[in-house]
Design a protein around this motif. Structure first.
Motif, PDB file in Angstrom:
ATOM      1  N   UNK A 135       0.834  -1.206   0.000  1.00  0.00           N
ATOM      2  CA  UNK A 135       0.000   0.000   0.000  1.00  0.00           C
ATOM      3  C   UNK A 135       0.867   1.254   0.000  1.00  0.00           C
ATOM      4  N   UNK A 136       1.935   1.237   0.786  1.00  0.00           N
ATOM      5  CA  UNK A 136       2.842   2.385   0.834  1.00  0.00           C
ATOM      6  C   UNK A 136       3.483   2.617  -0.532  1.00  0.00           C
ATOM      7  N   UNK A 157       3.087   5.984  -2.724  1.00  0.00           N
ATOM      8  CA  UNK A 157       4.255   6.782  -3.109  1.00  0.00           C
ATOM      9  C   UNK A 157       4.319   7.031  -4.607  1.00  0.00           C
ATOM     10  N   UNK A 158       3.677   6.171  -5.382  1.00  0.00           N
ATOM     11  CA  UNK A 158       3.638   6.360  -6.836  1.00  0.00           C
ATOM     12  C   UNK A 158       2.681   7.470  -7.239  1.00  0.00           C
ATOM     13  N   UNK A 159       1.742   7.787  -6.346  1.00  0.00           N
ATOM     14  CA  UNK A 159       0.705   8.755  -6.665  1.00  0.00           C
ATOM     15  C   UNK A 159       1.237  10.183  -6.536  1.00  0.00           C
ATOM     16  N   UNK A 206      -3.109  11.782  -3.904  1.00  0.00           N
ATOM     17  CA  UNK A 206      -3.060  11.044  -2.643  1.00  0.00           C
ATOM     18  C   UNK A 206      -3.895  11.764  -1.577  1.00  0.00           C
ATOM     19  N   UNK A 207      -3.763  13.076  -1.490  1.00  0.00           N
ATOM     20  CA  UNK A 207      -4.549  13.852  -0.523  1.00  0.00           C
ATOM     21  C   UNK A 207      -6.047  13.721  -0.786  1.00  0.00           C
ATOM     22  N   UNK A 208      -6.408  13.792  -2.062  1.00  0.00           N
ATOM     23  CA  UNK A 208      -7.822  13.657  -2.423  1.00  0.00           C
ATOM     24  C   UNK A 208      -8.359  12.291  -2.024  1.00  0.00           C
TER      25      UNK A 208
END
Length: 78
Positions: free
Chosen positions: A49-50, A54-56, A61-63
């Motif tokens: 998941x991490x 991290x790819x995003x 990611x915030x959204x």
């Protein structure tokens, strides 16, 4: 002309096959790293998941986190 086209097609197919084999090897290596991490006590599922997060892009990611928080709150989980 047809022979040149046939040769080009064959070369492209062979190249794809080599890349697919490399991809399989890399996937095996990644699986080994996750197994190693699990052997020393890390949670491979969380690590995956991490890596995905991290790819995003930071805004994406915030959204996603904001939407997740909204859903969790609506379900009484937050």
């Amino acid at each position: 002309m047809a022979e040149a086209t046939d040769d080009r097609l064959r070369l492209l197919i062979e190249r794809i096959e080599r890349l697919e084999e490399e991809k399989k090897g890399i996937a095996d290596d990644i699986r080994d790293v996750y197994s190693e991490a699990k052997a020393v006590g890390y949670d491979a599922k969380i690590m995956r998941q991490i890596v995905r997060l991290r790819k995003m892009e930071p805004n994406d990611r915030s959204e996603q986190e904001m939407i997740l928080d909204t859903y969790k709150a609506a379900l009484g989980m937050g």
